[in-house]
Design a protein around this motif. Structure first.
Motif, PDB file in Angstrom:
ATOM      1  N   ALA A 232       0.846  -1.200   0.000  1.00 17.20           N
ATOM      2  CA  ALA A 232       0.000   0.000   0.000  1.00 17.20           C
ATOM      3  C   ALA A 232       0.878   1.245   0.000  1.00 17.20           C
ATOM      4  CB  ALA A 232      -0.929  -0.018   1.217  1.00 17.20           C
ATOM      5  N   GLN A 233       1.930   1.204   0.780  1.00 18.62           N
ATOM      6  CA  GLN A 233       2.857   2.354   0.804  1.00 18.62           C
ATOM      7  C   GLN A 233       3.475   2.577  -0.569  1.00 18.62           C
ATOM      8  OE1 GLN A 233       5.838   2.407   3.814  1.00 18.62           O
ATOM      9  NE2 GLN A 233       4.376   2.102   5.506  1.00 18.62           N
ATOM     10  N   PHE A 234       3.839   1.456  -1.219  1.00 19.18           N
ATOM     11  CA  PHE A 234       4.404   1.586  -2.561  1.00 19.18           C
ATOM     12  C   PHE A 234       3.409   2.243  -3.509  1.00 19.18           C
ATOM     13  CE2 PHE A 234       4.579  -0.088  -6.869  1.00 19.18           C
ATOM     14  CZ  PHE A 234       5.850   0.283  -7.262  1.00 19.18           C
ATOM     15  N   MET A 235       2.148   1.796  -3.423  1.00 19.54           N
ATOM     16  CA  MET A 235       1.120   2.366  -4.309  1.00 19.54           C
ATOM     17  C   MET A 235       0.929   3.849  -4.004  1.00 19.54           C
ATOM     18  SD  MET A 235       0.080   0.031  -6.431  1.00 19.54           S
ATOM     19  CE  MET A 235      -1.561   0.444  -7.064  1.00 19.54           C
ATOM     20  N   GLY A 236       0.997   4.197  -2.739  1.00 19.83           N
ATOM     21  CA  GLY A 236       0.844   5.590  -2.341  1.00 19.83           C
ATOM     22  C   GLY A 236       1.948   6.474  -2.926  1.00 19.83           C
ATOM     23  N   ARG A 237       3.153   5.917  -2.971  1.00 14.37           N
ATOM     24  CA  ARG A 237       4.285   6.677  -3.487  1.00 14.37           C
ATOM     25  C   ARG A 237       4.333   6.694  -5.017  1.00 14.37           C
ATOM     26  NH1 ARG A 237       7.247   3.392   0.093  1.00 14.37           N
ATOM     27  NH2 ARG A 237       7.992   2.227  -1.706  1.00 14.37           N
ATOM     28  N   ALA A 238       3.688   5.683  -5.635  1.00 18.22           N
ATOM     29  CA  ALA A 238       3.855   5.500  -7.080  1.00 18.22           C
ATOM     30  C   ALA A 238       3.233   6.657  -7.845  1.00 18.22           C
ATOM     31  CB  ALA A 238       3.214   4.183  -7.524  1.00 18.22           C
ATOM     32  N   GLY A 239       3.929   7.185  -8.834  1.00 17.22           N
ATOM     33  CA  GLY A 239       3.420   8.286  -9.640  1.00 17.22           C
ATOM     34  C   GLY A 239       2.670   7.782 -10.854  1.00 17.22           C
ATOM     35  N   GLY A 240       2.203   8.687 -11.663  1.00 14.50           N
ATOM     36  CA  GLY A 240       1.437   8.344 -12.856  1.00 14.50           C
ATOM     37  C   GLY A 240       2.213   7.456 -13.808  1.00 14.50           C
ATOM     38  N   LYS A 241       3.517   7.669 -13.924  1.00 14.55           N
ATOM     39  CA  LYS A 241       4.323   6.865 -14.848  1.00 14.55           C
ATOM     40  C   LYS A 241       4.271   5.392 -14.490  1.00 14.55           C
ATOM     41  CE  LYS A 241       7.898   9.636 -17.007  1.00 14.55           C
ATOM     42  NZ  LYS A 241       9.315   9.997 -16.991  1.00 14.55           N
ATOM     43  N   THR A 242       4.245   5.119 -13.196  1.00 12.93           N
ATOM     44  CA  THR A 242       4.180   3.728 -12.755  1.00 12.93           C
ATOM     45  C   THR A 242       2.756   3.191 -12.867  1.00 12.93           C
ATOM     46  OG1 THR A 242       5.988   4.114 -11.209  1.00 12.93           O
ATOM     47  CG2 THR A 242       4.618   2.181 -10.805  1.00 12.93           C
ATOM     48  N   LEU A 243       1.790   4.009 -12.420  1.00 17.66           N
ATOM     49  CA  LEU A 243       0.411   3.524 -12.350  1.00 17.66           C
ATOM     50  C   LEU A 243      -0.196   3.267 -13.727  1.00 17.66           C
ATOM     51  CD1 LEU A 243      -0.942   5.715  -9.392  1.00 17.66           C
ATOM     52  CD2 LEU A 243      -0.222   3.318  -9.339  1.00 17.66           C
ATOM     53  N   THR A 244       0.326   3.949 -14.731  1.00 15.24           N
ATOM     54  CA  THR A 244      -0.235   3.748 -16.074  1.00 15.24           C
ATOM     55  C   THR A 244       0.507   2.651 -16.844  1.00 15.24           C
ATOM     56  OG1 THR A 244       1.246   5.474 -16.882  1.00 15.24           O
ATOM     57  CG2 THR A 244      -1.017   6.135 -16.319  1.00 15.24           C
ATOM     58  N   ASP A 245       1.564   2.144 -16.255  1.00 10.45           N
ATOM     59  CA  ASP A 245       2.405   1.178 -16.976  1.00 10.45           C
ATOM     60  C   ASP A 245       2.359  -0.176 -16.257  1.00 10.45           C
ATOM     61  OD1 ASP A 245       4.518  -0.402 -17.881  1.00 10.45           O
ATOM     62  OD2 ASP A 245       5.786   1.343 -18.309  1.00 10.45           O
ATOM     63  N   ASP A 246       1.660  -1.132 -16.843  1.00 15.43           N
ATOM     64  CA  ASP A 246       1.498  -2.450 -16.201  1.00 15.43           C
ATOM     65  C   ASP A 246       2.836  -3.086 -15.833  1.00 15.43           C
ATOM     66  OD1 ASP A 246      -1.192  -2.240 -16.332  1.00 15.43           O
ATOM     67  OD2 ASP A 246      -1.520  -4.072 -17.508  1.00 15.43           O
ATOM     68  N   ASP A 247       3.785  -3.025 -16.747  1.00 13.35           N
ATOM     69  CA  ASP A 247       5.070  -3.675 -16.487  1.00 13.35           C
ATOM     70  C   ASP A 247       5.774  -3.045 -15.292  1.00 13.35           C
ATOM     71  OD1 ASP A 247       4.659  -5.367 -18.538  1.00 13.35           O
ATOM     72  OD2 ASP A 247       5.949  -4.322 -19.978  1.00 13.35           O
ATOM     73  N   LYS A 248       5.799  -1.703 -15.270  1.00 12.87           N
ATOM     74  CA  LYS A 248       6.455  -1.013 -14.167  1.00 12.87           C
ATOM     75  C   LYS A 248       5.773  -1.305 -12.840  1.00 12.87           C
ATOM     76  CE  LYS A 248       8.971   2.938 -15.929  1.00 12.87           C
ATOM     77  NZ  LYS A 248       8.623   4.133 -16.704  1.00 12.87           N
ATOM     78  N   LEU A 249       4.448  -1.286 -12.899  1.00 11.98           N
ATOM     79  CA  LEU A 249       3.661  -1.510 -11.689  1.00 11.98           C
ATOM     80  C   LEU A 249       3.933  -2.925 -11.145  1.00 11.98           C
ATOM     81  CD1 LEU A 249       1.554  -0.232  -9.841  1.00 11.98           C
ATOM     82  CD2 LEU A 249      -0.227  -1.032 -11.405  1.00 11.98           C
ATOM     83  N   GLU A 250       3.872  -3.881 -12.054  1.00  5.62           N
ATOM     84  CA  GLU A 250       4.116  -5.274 -11.637  1.00  5.62           C
ATOM     85  C   GLU A 250       5.515  -5.438 -11.068  1.00  5.62           C
ATOM     86  OE1 GLU A 250       1.392  -7.376 -15.067  1.00  5.62           O
ATOM     87  OE2 GLU A 250       3.180  -8.425 -14.369  1.00  5.62           O
TER      88      GLU A 250
END
Lengths: 555, 555
Positions: free
Chosen positions: A508-526
């Motif tokens: 959850a902390q990671f998701m909170g910190r994650a910016g748009g570049k990560t959240l819009t990119d499945d590979d980065k997010l995974e």
């Protein structure tokens, strides 16, 4: 014809014991007409092939060259020689030649795949031969631990090859043909180009012992037993099964066969006439009714196989029969390396029931089916081949066998699976490397050994599996927090709080910190979620699990 | 004191070989003061304990009775006797007694857990004794395959017990004390209540061989070698390591020790004075510079352990040293059942490098560290115990050992882990059953063998893992269709379409058919989806995978 050549290509069995599959070819390079010798399986283990049902040779090269293959010859009916005929028939579809007993077994395997029996053609022993393309092939009797094992005499325009199959030099094999040096000498007398030879026992220094030497010790043991007697051996070792049965019969015991393979092999041996005079057998219902001292069970499972009769009897009642204090259980067998723990487990389960277990530790109740070092020399000296090509062995066996040939002044070649050897010159010579490997029968599917499927299973078994799920809404914003499902992992570690809670908190902390570049990119997010999950687990429980990330987008 | 009793309770090592842990108690029933003998580990395998790092005895009972425990005595420094002292120290916190060499090794293990060395108290050999509670305990020297192995002489108000630890009867052990029948006779002369005795080799019919018999064959082999020589054995077998090193030294070779355990054991043996006159050793950098014929490597990994020096040398360069054609590799060891495949893998890798491998197949280069059947009889006849309690063996060994005692007219008792035996009567008698088992060290966490964690890993390894994800909206209606992630499963099966597509199609159909009762009930939904996924997989690929269903509700 001078631009034609004779080639040998092992696809299985050279560099391993099991999964035998050898190819011979004759013709212009790349256009040789081919015959295949044996189509066997090998068995999976939990260390390297969890969940796999059977291991077959990779026959990709054969499929690519299918129109050049004349026939498949099967030397004998052991699983590592005949076991894959059913699984590969569809892909190759070539006629299969074997002697009667082997053919009987092969037909049974094909029937499981709905293939009719005429696909297998029965051939008599030498001097009968089969001519296919440039080859003339005969089945030369030789003793082994199964009836009708045969060497193949393969005549080609480039000379005669003897492919020994599996063998030993047994003058008194009890069932099947004895070792006949005069016959072999006559076959070899006009010159043999190459002896392609079993290497299994090249490290065994003493001459092999005859099957007949087992009988007296077995008979003594059985005659002195006071309660039920059970004996196990390879079902295909028909001579041994007969020895055991006769010892029981002479001691006034009725014989009962338990296990499908045991019944199947005896049936095939009787049907094909290789076995006669086998004592009358009774069914398990009758055996359960008789006084214990009047019964002898002959059962499958000498290698500790979990579903075989031995294992079932060790665990509890099987077919209405239960072993008791004072019964005797004989392993008339050798444990194949890798099966020790399974065999020992059964021995201890039997011990817990008060059953006395006897095995071959002192060398009384079993003999090997393979030629020992002095026997290999005997055959070399009799056949006098121009070259020796060791097969049916691990790398160390093949290497030692090449050395042995060298010591006797003969050219040898260490050919492992995939090495194509030209035999038509004066010395054996590697001419090509073919891609080879293993195919796994997994459930009903054939998969490649390098597909990564089994590797993933091993990783889950070693590391456990975490599934991380996140949902993102139409605007790529997290909908709620990530959550985890664990499988094969401890519930808690260093923090003494549930591991799943600690993981979800960090994710959850990671998701909170994650910016748009990560959240819009499945590979980065995974990748980010996987990294966090593995690191958190490492801190908590000291191991990094396999992680599957499931990203759901509501869009 | 007549209502007090003497008890014996094995918590590990009785019914298995490994993980030794035995308890003795004296006092009123349920209030006995206790001592613990040995605290060992056993090793995991892929078949039954994938991913597990070490297996320890379950010490729940000891923890529950912690305030009754006086001390832990360690008989010798083998892992199956001392390996768990570090992992369990925190939970028990009792003083540890051992002889100097064993204490040195034990302190090393405690240091890994940050426990100071004074937790281990060094005791000299018999006649020195330690008095704790009602017990007086002395360390009686006995030969084994490690220095300073000791039997324990345990004096209690109910009489004297001799707990043999692991032993053999070796008059010339090369390192450590020889078997001294006069000493043992003197200890036993006033009567021994119980002989609690090693059972490992009860099935070995011939008297054991001395460590000294190995030297000549090793020396001959090494003196005739022409290139590099490598030898492996258990690092803790200091006498063997010395024999190997001396053979190298005499052949003009410099000795190089490879592998942490090898250096650690020799260091401990030198520090504690049990080893002297060991040839000078050189580091791997120097060994790599010397001519090959002047080097002998002594390396860890005789059991094929994948990270040990043997395995690394077989795979490639290790510490700058690479084996080559014509080098010699000696396994001066016996392969423990279950390790065969790993050892054979190394032998074949060495063969591929052209290295000549020699092992103990002919019985020249190894002797066992345990007493054989005639040796067990010798000890029984010397000690003349009132009763024999076999330990350190699988069920079949213990049972055979009880029989052997009976043949010699002594009372024996088959006591497996968890059976509390009263020794103070005229015959041994089971008085209670204690819940016992195994604890797994898994990463940094200790988990129970029956927690289901390892079972889940095995299931994933055998069956593969499917993760099914579904999302339901605030009205319990499916949001989109279910989807699947597969791990360890074939990509396609019977339909020749991706398995994941077929699964998702069938799961979508299920969701379409599912009514409100199912969609609102997580358990029902999960169960339904699991059933469909397993059945569809069975049809497609012939196996039923493990299924994790993740249901997300947007509420």
């Amino acid at each position: 014809m001078s631009d034609s050549r004779l080639i040998y290509l092992p696809l299985g069995g050279a560099g391993e014991i099991g999964m035998n599959c050898y190819v011979y070819g004759y013709g212009k390079p790349g256009e040789e007409r081919l015959i295949v010798v044996d189509m066997g399986v090998t068995f999976p283990d939990m260390d390297t092939t969890p969940g796999v049902d059977l291991i077959l040779p990779d026959i990709t090269w054969l499929k690519e060259n299918r129109n050049r293959i004349e026939a498949l010859f099967v030397t004998h009916a052991h699983e590592d020689h005949v076991g894959a005929v059913g699984h590969t028939f569809d892909a190759l579809g070539v006629p299969i030649y074997a002697r009667a007993f082997t053919a009987n077994i092969a037909r049974g395997k094909l029937a499981e795949y709905g293939v009719e029996g005429q696909a297998v053609r029965t051939v008599s022993a030498w001097p009968e031969t089969v001519t296919v393309g440039p080859f003339s092939v005969g089945f030369l009797p030789i003793s082994h631990s199964i009836p009708e094992s045969s060497a193949l005499v393969i005549d080609t325009p480039a000379g005669r090859v003897i492919h020994t199959g599996d063998f030993k030099l047994d003058p008194t094999p009890l069932v099947g043909e004895a070792w006949d040096p005069a016959l072999w000498e006559s076959v070899a007398k006009d010159g043999v180009k190459a002896l392609v030879c079993d290497s299994t026992n090249v490290f065994s220094q003493h001459a092999g012992r005859s099957e007949a030497t087992v009988g007296p010790a077995v008979e003594k043991l059985v005659s002195e037993a006071r309660n039920m007697v059970v004996a196990t051996t390879f079902a295909s070792n028909v001579a041994r099964v007969k020895t055991l049965a006769e010892a029981g019969d002479r001691a006034g015991r009725s014989i009962c066969l338990l296990g499908r393979a045991m019944r199947r092999m005896i049936e095939a041996a009787v049907e094909t006439g290789v076995l006669s005079g086998f004592p009358k057998v009774i069914g398990p219902e009758d055996a359960a009714q008789l006084p214990r001292e009047n019964v002898m069970l002959l059962v499958t499972g000498s290698q500790g196989e979990r579903r075989a009769a031995s294992a079932q009897l060790a665990r509890g009642k099987y077919n209405g029969i239960e072993l008791k204090e004072g019964d005797l259980f004989l392993f008339s067998s050798k444990t194949i390396p890798g099966n020790e723990r399974d065999v020992i487990r059964i021995m201890n389960q039997l011990s817990e029931k008060g059953v006395d277990v006897v095995d071959d530790a002192m060398g009384d109740y079993h003999v090997s089916g393979h030629a020992n070092r002095p026997d290999l020399e005997t055959v070399q000296n009799l056949v006098k081949p121009q070259m020796v090509v060791p097969m049916h062995g691990e790398h160390r066996h093949l290497r030692e066998h090449v050395k042995l040939a060298g010591q006797n002044g003969r050219a040898g070649v260490l050919a492992v699976n995939g090495m194509m050897i030209e035999l038509s010159g004066n010395e054996p010579r590697v001419v090509e490397y073919i891609e080879t490997g293993r195919t796994y029968l997994d459930g009903s599917v054939q998969i490649g050994a390098l597909d990564g499927i089994v590797r993933d299973r091993i990783r889950m078994a070693l590391n456990g599996h975490v599934v991380v799920t996140v949902i993102l809404d139409e605007d790529d914003e997290p909908l709620g927090e990530p959550w985890c499902d664990l499988m094969g992992l401890p519930e808690q570690g260093r923090s003494h709080a549930p591991l799943v809670d600690i993981l979800e908190e960090d994710l959850a902390q990671f998701m909170g910190r994650a910016g748009g570049k990560t959240l819009t990119d499945d590979d980065k997010l995974e990748e980010g979620l996987r990294r966090v999950a593995r690191q958190t687990a490492m801190n908590e429980i000291g191991k990094k699990p396999e992680v599957t990330v499931v990203v759901s987008r509501l869009s």
